[in-house]
Design an enzyme around this catalytic site. Structure first.
Site, short mmCIF file in Angstrom:
data_model
loop_
_atom_site.label_atom_id
_atom_site.label_comp_id
_atom_site.label_asym_id
_atom_site.label_seq_id
_atom_site.Cartn_x
_atom_site.Cartn_y
_atom_site.Cartn_z
CG ASP A 19 -13.52 9.88 3.52
OD1 ASP A 19 -12.62 9.08 3.84
OD2 ASP A 19 -14.37 10.29 4.34
CG ASN A 21 -9.70 4.93 -0.75
OD1 ASN A 21 -10.62 5.07 -1.53
ND2 ASN A 21 -8.54 5.56 -0.88
CG HIS A 36 -5.57 3.35 0.71
ND1 HIS A 36 -6.46 4.38 0.89
CD2 HIS A 36 -5.14 3.02 1.96
CE1 HIS A 36 -6.56 4.66 2.18
NE2 HIS A 36 -5.78 3.84 2.86
CD GLU A 66 -3.99 17.21 9.59
OE1 GLU A 66 -4.32 17.08 8.40
OE2 GLU A 66 -3.46 18.26 10.03
CG ASN A 67 -3.91 11.08 5.61
OD1 ASN A 67 -4.13 11.45 4.46
ND2 ASN A 67 -4.92 10.89 6.48
NE ARG A 190 -15.09 13.71 3.76
CZ ARG A 190 -14.17 13.99 4.68
NH1 ARG A 190 -13.88 15.24 4.95
NH2 ARG A 190 -13.56 13.04 5.34
C1 FPP Z 1 -9.31 8.49 2.45
O1 FPP Z 1 -9.98 7.27 2.65
C2 FPP Z 1 -8.24 8.29 1.47
C3 FPP Z 1 -6.92 8.53 1.72
C4 FPP Z 1 -6.43 9.02 3.01
C5 FPP Z 1 -5.90 8.27 0.71
C6 FPP Z 1 -6.33 8.53 -0.70
C7 FPP Z 1 -5.32 7.95 -1.60
C8 FPP Z 1 -5.60 7.32 -2.76
C9 FPP Z 1 -6.93 7.22 -3.36
C10 FPP Z 1 -4.45 6.78 -3.51
C11 FPP Z 1 -3.83 7.93 -4.23
C12 FPP Z 1 -2.82 7.53 -5.15
C13 FPP Z 1 -2.58 8.26 -6.25
C14 FPP Z 1 -1.45 7.88 -7.13
C15 FPP Z 1 -3.39 9.44 -6.59
P1 FPP Z 1 -9.96 6.64 4.09
O2 FPP Z 1 -8.79 5.72 4.17
O3 FPP Z 1 -9.98 7.71 5.14
O4 FPP Z 1 -11.30 5.85 4.09
P2 FPP Z 1 -12.25 5.58 5.35
O5 FPP Z 1 -12.80 6.92 5.79
O6 FPP Z 1 -13.30 4.71 4.77
O7 FPP Z 1 -11.42 4.89 6.40
#
Ligand code: FPP
Length: 255
Positions: A19, A21, A36, A66-67, A190
């Site tokens: 979490d 990104n 990401h 949910e994404n 997490r």
């Molecule tokens: C949560 O951060 C992350 C995700 C929903 C996607 C995770 C995906 C990757 C790291 C890429 C994966 C790719 C491979 C090939 C493994 P968020 O977007 O919810 O962050 P935030 O809470 O700061 O908005």
């Protein structure tokens, strides 16, 4: 502080909610997708860190059920990233003995992502050092619901008796889930400073050790991962028993 985990008592199955990104990108004035992209690079690194530490399975929450509700561009971007990264990573995965598996309904992924997953599954099938369980279109509640449906169908079809249903144990029910051939999750990490499980590995979360890290996922480091392993090794996993019972069992001269 020494943050190297001892080779003894390394968790066999580590699960990670990657979490932060989006917040990482926002704090730098970058588009979320850049977060990401960086995060996908760290996902590759963490598999290597885990293999080096002796972890046998690592599951990464790459896309939840949910994404799909996220903005269309973000969903498309994540799927494209998944397809590109997986395809690019196959040679390195093979070289490093990584075997890919998936958890979740991948049949619903867009065609390119689905093809990349199928190709990587086949190409890495012989990997023996570590299993990377990529959780894609995965939801823990959906998994449990699917298990309940399977049980109801078996009952209706007369494949399971009323007595067997009544005496069913949690271990029996786990076999109906999508994790029959997964090791139980030992450590669930997490990142990103939030304290939630977010529908990840719900069944095994019952007794997984939880570890919350403040870093945004793109900033996650080998040092932070080692700290989580060391933290795990300092815990006492009691599975509902008392500490005294555990120690008595360990020192009892039964055998
Ligand atoms: C949560 O951060 C992350 C995700 C929903 C996607 C995770 C995906 C990757 C790291 C890429 C994966 C790719 C491979 C090939 C493994 P968020 O977007 O919810 O962050 P935030 O809470 O700061 O908005």
């Amino acid at each position: 502080m020494n943050s190297n985990p001892s080779p003894a008592a390394v968790p066999a199955h580590v699960a990670i909610i990657m979490d932060g990104n989006g917040r990482w990108a926002k704090s730098r004035g970058l588009p979320r997708l850049e977060g990401h992209r960086r995060g996908a690079g760290v996902a590759q690194d963490v598999v290597r860190w885990a293999a080096d530490a002796g972890v046998k399975q690592i599951s990464l929450y790459a896309f939840s059920t949910e994404n799909w509700e996220r903005p269309h561009d973000e969903v498309t971007g994540l799927m494209t990233l998944l397809a590109t990264m997986l395809t690019m990573q196959v040679p390195a995965m093979k070289k490093e003995g990584v075997r890919l598996r998936v958890l979740g309904d991948v049949s619903a992924l867009p065609r390119l992502a689905h093809q990349a997953v199928q190709h990587a599954l086949r190409a890495t099938a012989k990997g023996e050092r570590i299993e990377l369980v990529l959780c894609l279109n995965y939801g823990g509640q959906q998994e449990i619901l699917a298990g309940a449906r399977r049980l109801a169908q078996s009952f209706r079809a007369g494949e399971i008796s009323e007595e067997a249903l009544d005496s069913m144990s949690p271990a029996d029910f786990r076999r109906l889930l999508w994790r029959d051939d997964l090791l139980p999750v030992d450590l669930l990490i997490r990142t990103g400073g939030e304290y939630r499980i977010s529908n990840f590995h719900l069944w095994d979360a019952a007794y997984a050790e939880l570890y919350f890290s403040p870093e945004f996922w793109p900033d996650y480091s080998r040092e932070a991962f080692h700290q989580a392993l060391v933290g795990y090794q300092r815990r006492e996993r009691r599975f509902g028993l008392t500490s005294e019972q555990l120690h008595a069992e360990v020192s009892s001269p039964h055998e």
